[in-house]
Design a protein around this motif. Structure first.
Motif, PDB file in Angstrom:
ATOM      1  N   LEU A   1       0.823  -1.210   0.000  1.00 50.60           N
ATOM      2  CA  LEU A   1       0.000   0.000   0.000  1.00 50.60           C
ATOM      3  C   LEU A   1       0.859   1.262   0.000  1.00 50.60           C
ATOM      4  N   ASN A   2       1.964   1.236   0.733  1.00 54.34           N
ATOM      5  CA  ASN A   2       2.874   2.385   0.750  1.00 54.34           C
ATOM      6  C   ASN A   2       3.476   2.602  -0.642  1.00 54.34           C
ATOM      7  N   ASP A   3       3.866   1.512  -1.294  1.00 52.98           N
ATOM      8  CA  ASP A   3       4.417   1.602  -2.644  1.00 52.98           C
ATOM      9  C   ASP A   3       3.363   2.156  -3.607  1.00 52.98           C
ATOM     10  N   LYS A   4       2.131   1.669  -3.467  1.00 51.31           N
ATOM     11  CA  LYS A   4       1.026   2.138  -4.319  1.00 51.31           C
ATOM     12  C   LYS A   4       0.782   3.627  -4.091  1.00 51.31           C
ATOM     13  N   TYR A   5       0.831   4.054  -2.844  1.00 46.80           N
ATOM     14  CA  TYR A   5       0.641   5.470  -2.517  1.00 46.80           C
ATOM     15  C   TYR A   5       1.746   6.322  -3.136  1.00 46.80           C
TER      16      TYR A   5
ATOM     17  N   ARG B   1       3.610   5.668  -5.728  1.00 39.77           N
ATOM     18  CA  ARG B   1       3.439   5.693  -7.191  1.00 39.77           C
ATOM     19  C   ARG B   1       2.307   6.632  -7.592  1.00 39.77           C
ATOM     20  N   LEU B   2       1.218   6.591  -6.845  1.00 39.68           N
ATOM     21  CA  LEU B   2       0.085   7.458  -7.128  1.00 39.68           C
ATOM     22  C   LEU B   2       0.467   8.925  -6.936  1.00 39.68           C
ATOM     23  N   ALA B   3       1.222   9.218  -5.894  1.00 40.09           N
ATOM     24  CA  ALA B   3       1.663  10.592  -5.647  1.00 40.09           C
ATOM     25  C   ALA B   3       2.582  11.068  -6.772  1.00 40.09           C
ATOM     26  N   ALA B   4       3.481  10.205  -7.220  1.00 37.26           N
ATOM     27  CA  ALA B   4       4.384  10.576  -8.316  1.00 37.26           C
ATOM     28  C   ALA B   4       3.601  10.765  -9.615  1.00 37.26           C
ATOM     29  N   GLU B   5       2.625   9.904  -9.849  1.00 33.37           N
ATOM     30  CA  GLU B   5       1.800  10.014 -11.054  1.00 33.37           C
ATOM     31  C   GLU B   5       1.006  11.325 -11.045  1.00 33.37           C
TER      32      GLU B   5
END
Length: 194
Positions: free
Chosen positions: A61-65, A67-71
């Motif tokens: 979930l941290n990795d997904k967050y 990536r979403l923030a960078a996107e």
């Protein structure tokens, strides 16, 4: 005194409750308290597997967050660039439509004739005002006479053999070129010496 008789302990004096003072009137340092040893727990294999699964889920979930923030950051920057590009393109198109008016006013202002004529004075004033507006918008007129031909800024409409100019030098300008910053709004129409 008899052995059967019990003595009561003496009550603590006020002085004994306070830390003893060292010589010089400074209070003595209290002995540091010892820290409790960390508590230990026993967990079953099943509980350990659940904790590892939760840790893995948290990492995912941290990795997904991240990536979403960078996107989102990339999206924000891209839309800002697109917005600026759209604005610049609209600005260039608008300025391009006024360049024909600029050319006509410039020709009218350069006409030889009565310099005291109020119509000519008015035409010259309007032309100077248009020049000032274009300059304020960041538009620069380019007159490349005597400069080297640059195909990124100039459009060669004629070639001439002229010994007064070197090879590839602009000998005459038929129509000025205009730049908005570094972008070409209109290419200068020129005659190039061979």
């Amino acid at each position: 005194m008899s052995k059967n008789k019990k003595e009561k302990p003496a009550p603590m004096d006020e002085e004994k409750k306070e830390p003893m003072e060292q010589e010089g009137g400074q209070p003595a340092k209290e002995a540091p308290e010892t820290e409790d040893a960390g508590e230990t727990f026993t967990v079953t294999r099943e509980q350990m597997e659940k904790m590892e699964a939760l840790a893995a889920q948290q990492a995912a979930l941290n990795d997904k967050y991240l990536r979403l923030a960078a996107e989102y950051d990339n999206y924000r920057k891209r839309t800002a660039r697109e917005k600026e590009s759209t604005y610049q393109d609209a600005k260039m198109d608008t300025i391009k439509s006024f360049l024909e008016v600029y050319d006509n006013l410039e020709r009218a202002a350069q006409q030889a004739g009565d310099e005291e004529n109020v119509h000519k004075k008015g035409m010259v004033m309007i032309f100077r005002q248009l020049e000032a507006v274009l300059e304020k918008m960041g538009v620069t007129a380019e007159d490349p006479t005597g400069l080297a031909f640059d195909p990124l800024k100039h459009s060669a409409v004629m070639h001439v053999d002229d010994e007064n100019f070197g090879e590839g030098i602009v000998s005459q300008v038929f129509q000025k070129g205009f730049l908005l910053g570094e972008k070409v709004i209109r290419f200068a129409s020129v005659q190039v010496a061979n």
